[in-house]
Design a protein around this motif. Structure first.
Motif, PDB file in Angstrom:
ATOM      1  N   GLY A 190       6.562  23.499  23.227  1.00 25.51           N
ATOM      2  CA  GLY A 190       5.734  22.688  22.343  1.00 25.51           C
ATOM      3  C   GLY A 190       5.592  21.254  22.820  1.00 25.51           C
ATOM      4  O   GLY A 190       6.140  20.842  23.835  1.00 25.51           O
ATOM      5  N   ARG A 191       4.868  20.526  22.051  1.00 27.96           N
ATOM      6  CA  ARG A 191       4.548  19.139  22.341  1.00 27.96           C
ATOM      7  C   ARG A 191       5.797  18.251  22.176  1.00 27.96           C
ATOM      8  O   ARG A 191       6.645  18.493  21.323  1.00 27.96           O
TER       9      ARG A 191
ATOM     10  N   THR B 257       5.152  22.797  28.174  1.00 25.08           N
ATOM     11  CA  THR B 257       4.728  22.483  26.807  1.00 25.08           C
ATOM     12  C   THR B 257       4.198  23.725  26.094  1.00 25.08           C
ATOM     13  O   THR B 257       4.270  23.800  24.873  1.00 25.08           O
ATOM     14  N   ASP B 258       3.704  24.710  26.857  1.00 21.30           N
ATOM     15  CA  ASP B 258       3.318  25.982  26.234  1.00 21.30           C
ATOM     16  C   ASP B 258       4.534  26.696  25.658  1.00 21.30           C
ATOM     17  O   ASP B 258       4.440  27.367  24.641  1.00 21.30           O
ATOM     18  N   SER B 259       5.685  26.543  26.300  1.00 19.37           N
ATOM     19  CA  SER B 259       6.871  27.277  25.849  1.00 19.37           C
ATOM     20  C   SER B 259       7.703  26.521  24.814  1.00 19.37           C
ATOM     21  O   SER B 259       8.271  27.144  23.918  1.00 19.37           O
TER      22      SER B 259
ATOM     23  N   ALA C 289       2.390  21.647  31.918  1.00 19.28           N
ATOM     24  CA  ALA C 289       1.572  22.435  30.982  1.00 19.28           C
ATOM     25  C   ALA C 289       2.286  23.734  30.609  1.00 19.28           C
ATOM     26  O   ALA C 289       2.295  24.122  29.432  1.00 19.28           O
ATOM     27  N   GLU C 290       2.893  24.408  31.584  1.00 15.80           N
ATOM     28  CA  GLU C 290       3.654  25.626  31.291  1.00 15.80           C
ATOM     29  C   GLU C 290       4.815  25.324  30.354  1.00 15.80           C
ATOM     30  O   GLU C 290       5.104  26.081  29.424  1.00 15.80           O
TER      31      GLU C 290
ATOM     32  N   CYS D 206      11.208  18.549  21.056  1.00 11.91           N
ATOM     33  CA  CYS D 206       9.861  19.101  21.149  1.00 11.91           C
ATOM     34  C   CYS D 206       9.587  19.961  19.920  1.00 11.91           C
ATOM     35  O   CYS D 206      10.507  20.288  19.178  1.00 11.91           O
TER      36      CYS D 206
END
Length: 185
Positions: A132-133, A128-130, A125-126, A157
């Motif tokens: 992206g998906r 993908t926060d930085s 989760a961390e 990403c």
């Protein structure tokens, strides 16, 4: 939805957009295998890494790193695990689909002691926060380093590219797992 389910969807005429993704990925992997064979043939015919690199639009060092060491034995005399690239792609799929227990179940005892499914989910989760998906997969690079088979999988990403690096012990268990921004690889 499994690949079999997707095929049934296609056979019944329903549109599944991921079927095209799967087909394109399969074609990319087949083309990559063909390219590796062609480079081995060129090297056997006496071509230099410089010429191969120029032909591919990359440096000789990049050509050697991508093609020269992939199947070579390490100083231990051991070859990389033969299915390491496929294993790593499956791990990436499991990560992107949130199947944390499936990934953790492949960890070596030492890794399992350090990272559980909850921690893996939090780290993902961390990440993908930085960056992206997840958007797509690129090439894989397999090599033997000491006692481990190490695989780098190029990952695209939303906010930038990254590399999924997976290290396997000789039993095929995951001994290390990193996601690095491309600048750090």
């Amino acid at each position: 939805m499994t690949r079999h389910d997707r095929q049934e969807t296609v056979d019944t005429g329903e549109h599944d957009p991921l079927t095209e993704v799967i087909a394109a990925h399969d074609a990319l992997r087949a083309a990559d295998r063909r390219l590796h064979r062609a480079v081995r043939a060129a090297r056997s015919a006496g071509e230099t890494w410089e010429v191969i690199g120029e032909t591919l639009g990359i440096t000789r060092q990049a050509a050697y790193q991508r093609f020269g060491r992939a199947g070579e034995r390490s100083d231990t005399g051991l070859a990389p695990l033969p299915d390491a690239a496929d294993r790593s792609v499956r791990i990436l799929v499991d990560l992107t689909e949130g199947r944390w227990p499936a990934v953790v179940s492949r960890f070596s005892p030492r890794m399992a002691g350090a990272v559980d499914a909850t921690r893996l989910a939090a780290v993902w989760a961390e990440l993908t926060d930085s960056i992206g998906r997840y958007e797509g997969i690129g090439t894989t690079f397999v090599r033997r380093i000491g006692r481990h088979t190490v695989v780098d999988v190029a990952v695209r990403c939303e906010a930038g590219d990254a590399t999924l690096r997976v290290a396997y012990d000789d039993g095929g268990a995951i001994a290390g797992l990193l996601v690095l921004p491309v600048a750090q690889t």
